[in-house]
Design a protein around this motif. Structure first.
Motif, PDB file in Angstrom:
ATOM      1  N   MET A   1      -1.982  -0.076  46.158  1.00  0.00           N
ATOM      2  CA  MET A   1      -3.006   0.983  46.176  1.00  0.00           C
ATOM      3  C   MET A   1      -3.587   1.136  44.759  1.00  0.00           C
ATOM      4  O   MET A   1      -2.851   1.375  43.815  1.00  0.00           O
ATOM      5  CB  MET A   1      -2.351   2.301  46.607  1.00  0.00           C
ATOM      6  CG  MET A   1      -3.352   3.409  46.729  1.00  0.00           C
ATOM      7  SD  MET A   1      -2.723   4.848  47.635  1.00  0.00           S
ATOM      8  CE  MET A   1      -1.080   5.072  47.065  1.00  0.00           C
ATOM      9  N   GLU A   3      -5.475   3.142  42.189  1.00  0.00           N
ATOM     10  CA  GLU A   3      -5.878   4.534  41.956  1.00  0.00           C
ATOM     11  C   GLU A   3      -6.842   4.661  40.799  1.00  0.00           C
ATOM     12  O   GLU A   3      -7.058   5.737  40.271  1.00  0.00           O
ATOM     13  CB  GLU A   3      -4.631   5.371  41.660  1.00  0.00           C
ATOM     14  CG  GLU A   3      -3.707   5.414  42.830  1.00  0.00           C
ATOM     15  CD  GLU A   3      -2.630   6.451  42.646  1.00  0.00           C
ATOM     16  OE1 GLU A   3      -2.466   6.959  41.527  1.00  0.00           O
ATOM     17  OE2 GLU A   3      -1.971   6.755  43.631  1.00  0.00           O
ATOM     18  N   LEU A  26      -6.768  -0.317  26.375  1.00  0.00           N
ATOM     19  CA  LEU A  26      -7.598  -0.603  27.551  1.00  0.00           C
ATOM     20  C   LEU A  26      -8.971  -1.086  27.109  1.00  0.00           C
ATOM     21  O   LEU A  26      -9.445  -0.696  26.036  1.00  0.00           O
ATOM     22  CB  LEU A  26      -7.760   0.660  28.398  1.00  0.00           C
ATOM     23  CG  LEU A  26      -6.479   1.137  29.095  1.00  0.00           C
ATOM     24  CD1 LEU A  26      -6.570   2.607  29.411  1.00  0.00           C
ATOM     25  CD2 LEU A  26      -6.202   0.333  30.353  1.00  0.00           C
ATOM     26  N   THR A  44      -9.610   2.976  34.855  1.00  0.00           N
ATOM     27  CA  THR A  44      -8.156   3.116  34.721  1.00  0.00           C
ATOM     28  C   THR A  44      -7.657   4.270  35.595  1.00  0.00           C
ATOM     29  O   THR A  44      -8.440   4.941  36.263  1.00  0.00           O
ATOM     30  CB  THR A  44      -7.754   3.343  33.246  1.00  0.00           C
ATOM     31  OG1 THR A  44      -6.336   3.270  33.131  1.00  0.00           O
ATOM     32  CG2 THR A  44      -8.206   4.710  32.724  1.00  0.00           C
ATOM     33  N   ASP A  45      -6.336   4.488  35.557  1.00  0.00           N
ATOM     34  CA  ASP A  45      -5.770   5.628  36.293  1.00  0.00           C
ATOM     35  C   ASP A  45      -5.410   6.744  35.298  1.00  0.00           C
ATOM     36  O   ASP A  45      -5.718   6.642  34.112  1.00  0.00           O
ATOM     37  CB  ASP A  45      -4.569   5.182  37.132  1.00  0.00           C
ATOM     38  CG  ASP A  45      -3.457   4.588  36.285  1.00  0.00           C
ATOM     39  OD1 ASP A  45      -3.519   4.709  35.048  1.00  0.00           O
ATOM     40  OD2 ASP A  45      -2.523   3.992  36.852  1.00  0.00           O
ATOM     41  N   SER A  47      -2.558   7.760  33.911  1.00  0.00           N
ATOM     42  CA  SER A  47      -1.699   7.397  32.768  1.00  0.00           C
ATOM     43  C   SER A  47      -2.488   6.620  31.732  1.00  0.00           C
ATOM     44  O   SER A  47      -2.345   6.832  30.537  1.00  0.00           O
ATOM     45  CB  SER A  47      -0.523   6.527  33.231  1.00  0.00           C
ATOM     46  OG  SER A  47       0.206   7.201  34.190  1.00  0.00           O
ATOM     47  N   GLY A  48      -3.349   5.744  32.255  1.00  0.00           N
ATOM     48  CA  GLY A  48      -4.165   4.944  31.346  1.00  0.00           C
ATOM     49  C   GLY A  48      -5.110   5.823  30.559  1.00  0.00           C
ATOM     50  O   GLY A  48      -5.271   5.675  29.347  1.00  0.00           O
ATOM     51  N   ILE A  50      -4.907   9.053  29.826  1.00  0.00           N
ATOM     52  CA  ILE A  50      -4.219   9.905  28.842  1.00  0.00           C
ATOM     53  C   ILE A  50      -3.849   9.084  27.605  1.00  0.00           C
ATOM     54  O   ILE A  50      -4.069   9.489  26.465  1.00  0.00           O
ATOM     55  CB  ILE A  50      -2.937  10.537  29.450  1.00  0.00           C
ATOM     56  CG1 ILE A  50      -3.305  11.445  30.634  1.00  0.00           C
ATOM     57  CG2 ILE A  50      -2.143  11.304  28.413  1.00  0.00           C
ATOM     58  CD1 ILE A  50      -4.191  12.619  30.295  1.00  0.00           C
ATOM     59  N   GLY A  51      -3.301   7.889  27.848  1.00  0.00           N
ATOM     60  CA  GLY A  51      -2.915   7.029  26.720  1.00  0.00           C
ATOM     61  C   GLY A  51      -4.122   6.641  25.888  1.00  0.00           C
ATOM     62  O   GLY A  51      -4.067   6.631  24.664  1.00  0.00           O
TER      63      GLY A  51
ATOM     64  N   ARG B 170       5.013   7.123  30.559  1.00  0.00           N
ATOM     65  CA  ARG B 170       4.216   8.039  31.388  1.00  0.00           C
ATOM     66  C   ARG B 170       2.731   7.867  31.118  1.00  0.00           C
ATOM     67  O   ARG B 170       1.917   8.372  31.840  1.00  0.00           O
ATOM     68  CB  ARG B 170       4.605   9.479  31.070  1.00  0.00           C
ATOM     69  CG  ARG B 170       5.927   9.860  31.631  1.00  0.00           C
ATOM     70  CD  ARG B 170       6.149  11.333  31.438  1.00  0.00           C
ATOM     71  NE  ARG B 170       7.527  11.650  31.712  1.00  0.00           N
ATOM     72  CZ  ARG B 170       8.057  12.824  31.503  1.00  0.00           C
ATOM     73  NH1 ARG B 170       7.329  13.792  30.995  1.00  0.00           N
ATOM     74  NH2 ARG B 170       9.329  13.037  31.778  1.00  0.00           N
ATOM     75  N   GLU B 172      -0.416   5.252  28.981  1.00  0.00           N
ATOM     76  CA  GLU B 172      -0.721   3.940  28.421  1.00  0.00           C
ATOM     77  C   GLU B 172      -0.215   3.872  26.975  1.00  0.00           C
ATOM     78  O   GLU B 172      -0.633   4.679  26.139  1.00  0.00           O
ATOM     79  CB  GLU B 172      -2.250   3.761  28.442  1.00  0.00           C
ATOM     80  CG  GLU B 172      -2.713   2.356  28.370  1.00  0.00           C
ATOM     81  CD  GLU B 172      -2.478   1.629  29.684  1.00  0.00           C
ATOM     82  OE1 GLU B 172      -2.223   2.273  30.709  1.00  0.00           O
ATOM     83  OE2 GLU B 172      -2.545   0.396  29.658  1.00  0.00           O
ATOM     84  N   ARG B 181      -3.986  -8.072  28.610  1.00  0.00           N
ATOM     85  CA  ARG B 181      -4.441  -7.981  30.002  1.00  0.00           C
ATOM     86  C   ARG B 181      -5.509  -9.049  30.250  1.00  0.00           C
ATOM     87  O   ARG B 181      -5.455  -9.767  31.250  1.00  0.00           O
ATOM     88  CB  ARG B 181      -5.016  -6.581  30.214  1.00  0.00           C
ATOM     89  CG  ARG B 181      -4.990  -6.118  31.639  1.00  0.00           C
ATOM     90  CD  ARG B 181      -5.421  -4.656  31.730  1.00  0.00           C
ATOM     91  NE  ARG B 181      -4.335  -3.714  31.533  1.00  0.00           N
ATOM     92  CZ  ARG B 181      -4.253  -2.840  30.542  1.00  0.00           C
ATOM     93  NH1 ARG B 181      -5.201  -2.789  29.625  1.00  0.00           N
ATOM     94  NH2 ARG B 181      -3.236  -2.012  30.443  1.00  0.00           N
ATOM     95  N   ARG B 190       1.714   0.501  38.357  1.00  0.00           N
ATOM     96  CA  ARG B 190       1.151   1.798  38.016  1.00  0.00           C
ATOM     97  C   ARG B 190       1.421   2.807  39.141  1.00  0.00           C
ATOM     98  O   ARG B 190       2.061   2.464  40.153  1.00  0.00           O
ATOM     99  CB  ARG B 190      -0.341   1.663  37.728  1.00  0.00           C
ATOM    100  CG  ARG B 190      -0.649   0.549  36.704  1.00  0.00           C
ATOM    101  CD  ARG B 190      -2.055   0.602  36.221  1.00  0.00           C
ATOM    102  NE  ARG B 190      -2.306   1.760  35.388  1.00  0.00           N
ATOM    103  CZ  ARG B 190      -2.202   1.769  34.049  1.00  0.00           C
ATOM    104  NH1 ARG B 190      -1.848   0.681  33.403  1.00  0.00           N
ATOM    105  NH2 ARG B 190      -2.442   2.868  33.362  1.00  0.00           N
TER     106      ARG B 190
END
Lengths: 74, 908
Positions: A1, A3, A26, A44-45, A47-48, A50-51, B170, B172, B181, B190
């Motif tokens: 899936m 997201e 990213l 991205t999702d 987590s991506g 936020i990072g 939690r 990236e 990538r 993910r």
């Protein structure tokens, strides 16, 4: 899936795409570059995202706005 | 007990979480992970918010693969480079003990190696491993330190083949993953992959949690929680034992966060009051064990209770195989803490006391700060901050200091002193001064809350050290004497600090015996308290002092003892480089060149690992001398050039003078007098125009360090007289030499005195006074004989060999043993061209032109004439005519002889 969503992030000032992507977690695409701000796009999702925001903040970029461009078809 | 608990706590960080006995299998995810591993991708990233089962998933996967796995669970306190890399290497050593061994020794001794060294050492160590392995870094999102991230990022750039890195986070990680990538070097799992679908939710609720929910209820729960595993888990716990789960499920609505809070309340309320209280009280702890929980809650059955909670699947994660240490699931403990926070002060205090009693100071301080118990926190920081700093946990200590309110600091001499130490340990005396001043004011206040004699003695000792650095030995001695009077006898740490200060003062006052006594006390106190660094500082200080005073056997005894101590301790404090270097100097002087070389290499290795350039610099000076006495002048010049480059970055004054003095020596041997003079003049910033000698007034002692440039200046005078034939300046120089030698001998700076005497001997000889020259040689031999000095004679070149041979033939005075002279003669290189031979062979009538030297160099490099022509952009005929001129000027008739003669004449 999958997201992931396509987000648009606006940061202050004119930024070079290559410089922006050096050491980035990213891949960012410059959608519109002006002297006062640069509009970036990434997929991205949560987590991506936020990072990435933390990464941009650490690198000293000033965030102006964040919005979802379109929801990816799941 | 303390060690065992601390050890077990470390073990928990390296413990691979065991998979629950019952869990939902995730074959698709495992397949994806395996595919990444099989396609030789170097990195796997498992990135999703809390509660998605990342750790469980990784744990299940690594259990299925046939490669060695090492696991490191990170927590927020690991966001400190010293701490992070200590654990990182400990994790790697689970695979192979040899990985990062040297780095670990340096970290244990309190230094973070330079980033480049740390990275290359680790990459090379891992690269040497023959088997591929997995390193899992769990909760990597807690790492935000830029040093750590920079090194990790560079690790990705220089990725060692045998490693497969798994990052569980939690968010990236701020690493250069976009590039990986794009190059298909990254496997990703993910949130979307981790969410339970309806079928998995059904398996989890009915099979793992033992419920018997209908498909409709499962579908409803899956929809409410969106497959979020922690939500399903909480829902399952809330449903357990209910007669009609459907009613409860249909009542669930709202956002994730709301459901989470609601379900946690539900889960809690379904526990007995006793258990509820235990869960809330212990939620303040990052990790739990029976003893700690007993101390915090006042119960006696915590261990059994923890086991029960674990078996009931109540969000308790086992951190070791023995079931000793646990932690709550992060989300669960966050919610528990929210309910508990107003009543947690006493609990934090109890936890702090327990950790302090067990010797886990970092945790004790964190709980004291959480309880706002600043008195306890300051006391613990003061007692242990230096140890923590010694382990390079600078960021951690900084964080503690910042957590203490300024009003507390203003009234606590202990806190002020701790801050002063913190700044002084970073060589930042300016920032330390206000804290020292404030400490002094508080000590003077009779109402001060902390009138502790140990503290005051420490304060006096720090002040004394600063005064010594300014050259004020008398006032410094007064403060140290006062400090010794008030420091309690049992406070060996403070007394060691005072004696170190005293040793430095006595050195400044040229009081050798008292300085030796003070260093010996520092060594004894270091031994008594088990403080290796303090003991080694004493040993190193004493050995250096003894070397300066020509007490080589005494220095050897202590340097050897120091090395034995280093090897037994298993750590490599930065002071080790000094001890190895000192042993090397002794061995060099005894002409045991191979052993000297080995010890210098060890010294420079530690220096590099510790991030200091001092040893490397000093090593280059001695190595240059070593090549010089072996007759390899090119190598000697190259080495000293290395030192000159290094010196441009940073160099202590003493080492700088050694470098300059050696470079002048090399210039003079190469016949480059003008350059030697220019170099000496360039060192004269504070002495006005031109070089002026350090002068001794009547009764004035030489200060340490002795200015070796004075001897370099004498060498220049000597060479100038030889070149010009003018002796007037040399006669003046002789007076200065007399003065320097008298001063050095008065305070037993034997090594310096001997070198000056040997230069004076050459000055006498140049002035035609062979008798005085011989007398000097004899005096130098008498001084050097008891301690076995050899290399200092060899350094003076072939002239010295001729004189010593002559002395041997003439029968020297009885005070000098013949075998000593023979031993020195035996140390001269046999192939070394003597100046006398040079003269007898072919005094060049006309020097080679620059172009001829260029051609000669290329001939020596083995090039053919055609190649030389191409290289220099000249015709073949021009090359031939240059060669002809070279042969003529050198008086040779072929290529081999030309090269040989050019080397003899030091043109090449």
């Amino acid at each position: 899936m999958d997201e992931r969503l396509v987000y648009q992030i606006e940061i202050q000032g004119l930024v070079d795409e290559k410089e922006l992507n050096a050491n980035s977690p990213l891949l960012l695409k410059v959608v519109q570059a002006k002297a006062e701000s640069t509009l970036l796009s990434l997929r991205t999702d949560q987590s991506g995202l936020i990072g990435l925001l933390r990464h941009l903040h650490t690198r000293g970029y000033m965030l102006i706005s964040l919005q979802i461009e379109k929801k990816t078809v799941l | 007990m303390v060690e065992s608990i601390m050890f077990s706590l470390l073990e928990t960080k390296l413990h691979r979480p065991s998979c629950p006995t019952k869990q939902v299998s995730r074959p698709q995810i495992i397949h994806c992970l395996n595919e990444g591993l099989a396609s030789k991708r170097g990195i796997t990233l498992i990135s999703a918010p809390a509660g998605f089962g990342k750790t469980n998933c990784a744990s299940e996967w690594v259990n299925t693969i046939d490669l060695p796995v090492t696991w490191l669970s990170l927590d927020p306190t690991d966001d400190d480079p010293g701490r992070f890399f200590t654990y990182f290497i400990a994790a790697l050593q689970e695979i192979n003990e040899a990985v990062g061994q040297e780095i670990a020794s340096v970290l244990r001794a309190g230094h973070l190696p330079p980033e480049e060294i740390l990275l290359t050492t680790l990459v090379n160590d891992i690269q040497r491993l023959e088997t591929r392995f997995l390193l899992v870094l769990d909760d990597f999102h807690v790492i935000q330190d830029q040093i750590i991230l920079r090194i990790m990022d560079r690790l990705l750039d220089n990725f060692p083949q045998p490693l497969h890195l798994v990052l569980i986070s939690r968010e990236e990680p701020p690493l250069s993953l976009a590039r990986l990538r794009a190059n298909d070097q990254l496997t990703e799992i993910r949130a979307g992959d981790l969410r339970f679908n309806e079928s998995e939710a059904g398996s989890f609720l009915n099979e793992v949690m033992g419920l018997a929910l209908s498909q409709k209820d499962i579908a409803a729960l899956e929809a409410r929680t969106e497959g979020w595993i922690v939500g399903l888990h909480l829902a399952g716990l809330s449903i357990r034992g209910r007669a009609d789960p459907s009613v409860f499920i249909s009542s669930l609505s709202g956002s994730h966060r709301f459901i989470l809070t609601y379900l946690t309340e539900e889960v809690l309320n379904r526990q007995t009051e006793d258990i509820q209280e235990f869960l809330l009280q212990t939620s303040i702890l990052e990790r739990l064990c029976g003893d700690l929980c007993n101390a915090v809650t006042g119960r006696k059955d915590s261990h059994a209770l923890l086991e029960r909670l674990y078996n009931d699947n109540l969000f308790l994660v086992a951190l070791d195989e023995e079931g000793r240490w646990y932690r709550y699931h992060q989300l669960f403990s966050d919610l528990l803490r929210e309910r508990q926070k107003n009543e947690s002060v006493v609990l934090h205090q109890r936890a702090s006391h327990w950790y302090a009693a067990e010797g886990m100071i970092s945790e004790a301080i964190q709980h004291a700060l959480a309880a706002a118990d600043y008195a306890t926190a300051i006391h613990l920081i003061d007692s242990h901050a230096m140890d923590m700093l010694m382990q390079w946990h600078v960021k951690t200590v900084d964080g503690w200091m910042r957590a203490i309110p300024p009003e507390w600091i203003a009234h606590s001499p202990r806190a002020n002193l701790a801050f002063a130490w913190l700044h002084l340990s970073r060589r930042n005396s300016e920032q330390a001064m206000p804290y020292l001043k404030r400490s002094g004011e508080l000590f003077a206040d009779p109402h001060s809350i902390e009138n502790d004699p140990s503290l005051e003695a420490k304060w006096l000792a720090i002040q004394a050290m600063l005064l010594t650095a300014q050259g004020n030995a008398d006032e410094s001695l007064r403060l140290c004497t006062r400090a010794l009077e008030i420091a309690p006898l049992e406070d060996e740490q403070t007394r060691s600090m005072i004696y170190t200060g005293l040793a430095n003062i006595y050195q400044l006052k040229n009081d050798y015996d008292h300085a030796v006594g003070a260093f010996q006390t520092v060594i004894q106190l270091g031994q008594a308290t088990g403080n290796t660094v303090s003991e080694l500082l004493g040993i190193s200080g004493l050995a250096l002092l003894a070397i300066q005073h020509g007490q080589y056997h005494f220095a050897f005894e202590f340097a050897s003892r120091g090395i034995d101590r280093i090897e037994r301790s298993g750590s490599l404090p930065a002071v080790s480089m000094a001890v190895y270097g000192e042993l090397a100097v002794i061995l060099y002087q005894w002409h045991q060149l191979e052993q000297a070389h080995d010890n210098f290499q060890r010294s420079i290795q530690i220096s590099t690992l510790s991030g200091y350039s001092d040893a490397e610099l000093f090593y280059a000076v001695i190595l240059s001398r070593l090549f010089q006495i072996r007759g390899d002048l090119d190598a000697a010049a190259q080495e000293i050039q290395k030192a000159v480059v290094l010196m441009q970055v940073e160099a202590p004054a003493v080492v700088r003078e050694e470098v300059i003095a050696q470079q002048i020596r090399i210039y003079l041997i190469q016949g480059r007098l003008a350059e030697a003079e220019g170099l000496l003049k360039s060192q004269e910033g504070s002495r006005g125009e031109g070089y002026s000698f350090f002068r001794l007034e009547p009764g004035q002692g030489l200060s340490t360090p002795i200015d070796v440039l004075n001897i370099a200046a004498l060498r220049i005078l000597l060479d100038r007289a030889r070149v010009t034939g003018s002796t007037e300046e040399l006669k003046q120089g002789l007076e200065i030499a007399n003065h320097l030698i008298a001063g050095a001998l008065q305070y037993n700076y034997t090594t310096f005195a001997m070198e000056a005497i040997l230069v004076r001997a050459q000055m006498h000889a140049t002035l035609g006074d062979d008798q005085a020259s011989l007398a000097d040689i004899i005096q130098a031999l008498e001084l050097g004989q008891p301690e076995g000095f050899i290399s200092i004679f060899v350094e003076e070149g072939s002239w010295m060999a001729v004189v010593l041979k002559h002395l041997l033939d003439q029968k020297p005075p009885r005070t000098i043993r013949l075998d000593y002279i023979k031993q020195i003669l035996g140390a001269f290189p046999t192939h070394r061209p003597h100046e006398a031979e040079l003269g007898s062979q072919h005094p060049m009538s006309e020097p080679l032109t620059e172009r001829e030297v260029d051609v000669l160099r290329l001939i020596a490099d083995g090039m053919k004439y055609e190649e030389i022509a191409r290289k220099l952009f000249i015709s073949l005929n021009t090359v031939r005519s240059h060669v002809k001129a070279i042969y003529g000027k050198l008086g040779v008739d072929n290529r081999t002889k030309a090269i040989e003669m050019a080397r003899v004449m030091r043109i090449l």
